[in-house]
Scaffold this motif. Sequence first.
Motif, PDB file in Angstrom:
ATOM      1  N   HIS A  61       0.851  -1.207   0.000  1.00  0.00           N
ATOM      2  CA  HIS A  61       0.000   0.000   0.000  1.00  0.00           C
ATOM      3  C   HIS A  61       0.886   1.257   0.000  1.00  0.00           C
ATOM      4  O   HIS A  61       0.606   2.231  -0.689  1.00  0.00           O
ATOM      5  CB  HIS A  61      -0.901  -0.062   1.237  1.00  0.00           C
ATOM      6  CG  HIS A  61      -1.548   1.222   1.669  1.00  0.00           C
ATOM      7  ND1 HIS A  61      -2.716   1.711   1.125  1.00  0.00           N
ATOM      8  CD2 HIS A  61      -1.198   2.112   2.638  1.00  0.00           C
ATOM      9  CE1 HIS A  61      -3.046   2.840   1.732  1.00  0.00           C
ATOM     10  NE2 HIS A  61      -2.149   3.107   2.656  1.00  0.00           N
ATOM     11  N   TYR A 105      -6.234  -4.128   4.453  1.00  0.00           N
ATOM     12  CA  TYR A 105      -5.571  -4.135   5.771  1.00  0.00           C
ATOM     13  C   TYR A 105      -6.526  -3.691   6.877  1.00  0.00           C
ATOM     14  O   TYR A 105      -6.354  -4.088   8.037  1.00  0.00           O
ATOM     15  CB  TYR A 105      -4.225  -3.393   5.764  1.00  0.00           C
ATOM     16  CG  TYR A 105      -4.183  -1.882   5.746  1.00  0.00           C
ATOM     17  CD1 TYR A 105      -4.733  -1.116   6.769  1.00  0.00           C
ATOM     18  CD2 TYR A 105      -3.515  -1.212   4.719  1.00  0.00           C
ATOM     19  CE1 TYR A 105      -4.652   0.269   6.753  1.00  0.00           C
ATOM     20  CE2 TYR A 105      -3.416   0.167   4.699  1.00  0.00           C
ATOM     21  CZ  TYR A 105      -3.989   0.907   5.721  1.00  0.00           C
ATOM     22  OH  TYR A 105      -3.907   2.266   5.696  1.00  0.00           O
ATOM     23  N   HIS A 128      -3.595   1.165  -4.122  1.00  0.00           N
ATOM     24  CA  HIS A 128      -3.394   1.838  -2.834  1.00  0.00           C
ATOM     25  C   HIS A 128      -4.683   1.783  -2.007  1.00  0.00           C
ATOM     26  O   HIS A 128      -4.655   1.452  -0.813  1.00  0.00           O
ATOM     27  CB  HIS A 128      -2.973   3.285  -3.113  1.00  0.00           C
ATOM     28  CG  HIS A 128      -2.685   4.116  -1.899  1.00  0.00           C
ATOM     29  ND1 HIS A 128      -1.551   3.951  -1.132  1.00  0.00           N
ATOM     30  CD2 HIS A 128      -3.374   5.142  -1.343  1.00  0.00           C
ATOM     31  CE1 HIS A 128      -1.563   4.839  -0.145  1.00  0.00           C
ATOM     32  NE2 HIS A 128      -2.657   5.569  -0.243  1.00  0.00           N
ATOM     33  N   GLU A 185      -5.713  -0.631   1.306  1.00  0.00           N
ATOM     34  CA  GLU A 185      -6.182  -0.027   2.562  1.00  0.00           C
ATOM     35  C   GLU A 185      -7.445  -0.755   3.051  1.00  0.00           C
ATOM     36  O   GLU A 185      -7.579  -1.058   4.239  1.00  0.00           O
ATOM     37  CB  GLU A 185      -6.467   1.467   2.377  1.00  0.00           C
ATOM     38  CG  GLU A 185      -6.984   2.090   3.670  1.00  0.00           C
ATOM     39  CD  GLU A 185      -6.905   3.607   3.699  1.00  0.00           C
ATOM     40  OE1 GLU A 185      -6.235   4.192   2.841  1.00  0.00           O
ATOM     41  OE2 GLU A 185      -7.532   4.185   4.603  1.00  0.00           O
TER      42      GLU A 185
HETATM   43 FE   LIG Z   1      -2.517   4.682   4.130  1.00  0.00          FE
END
Ligand SMILES: [Fe+2]
Length: 176
Positions: free
Chosen positions: A38, A57, A50, A54
Amino acid sequence: MRPINIGLTQEQRQGVIDLLNADLSDFYLLLIKTKKYHWDVVGPQFRSLHQLWEEHYTALTANIDEIAERIRALGGYPVGTAAGFLKLTTLREHPGDLPDAHEMVARLVVDHEQIIRNLRAHIERCDESYNDQGTADFLTGLMGQHEEMAWMLRSFIEGESVENSRVQSETPVATR
Ligand SMILES: [Fe+2]
């Protein structure tokens, strides 16, 4: 301390706790790897990847907490050290390199697929060896999430072999 009386023996609960700690360790490694990519990713798919990572995660962080708390609910203690996670994980780290976006995605597909296979085996053991249908059901839910995350990642490299991706391509990312 009052003994836990939920219809599972101490041995059954310990068996499940060991499986959950192994899954917790894999999830922690995957969290680290997902965050790193990321941060590092570049190229025309920067924004998509990206943002996707996110989302992944964020989900992993929530799931890690649920696994750890389930271990406590079964009377055990979650692994909570980096050394402990490294000892139990089945995932491989790739320290010191900076792969292109395609390779990042391919590596994470490999990791999610490893976790799906592990979860599938653990679900069966929870049910058949330890009579813990609650944890089997919990892990089944997590497996479904990883199947979806793996599909999303696979879709970025659709039509290209994940196995072959381990050989670094000469083609710059921007031309893909
Ligand atoms: Fe971030």
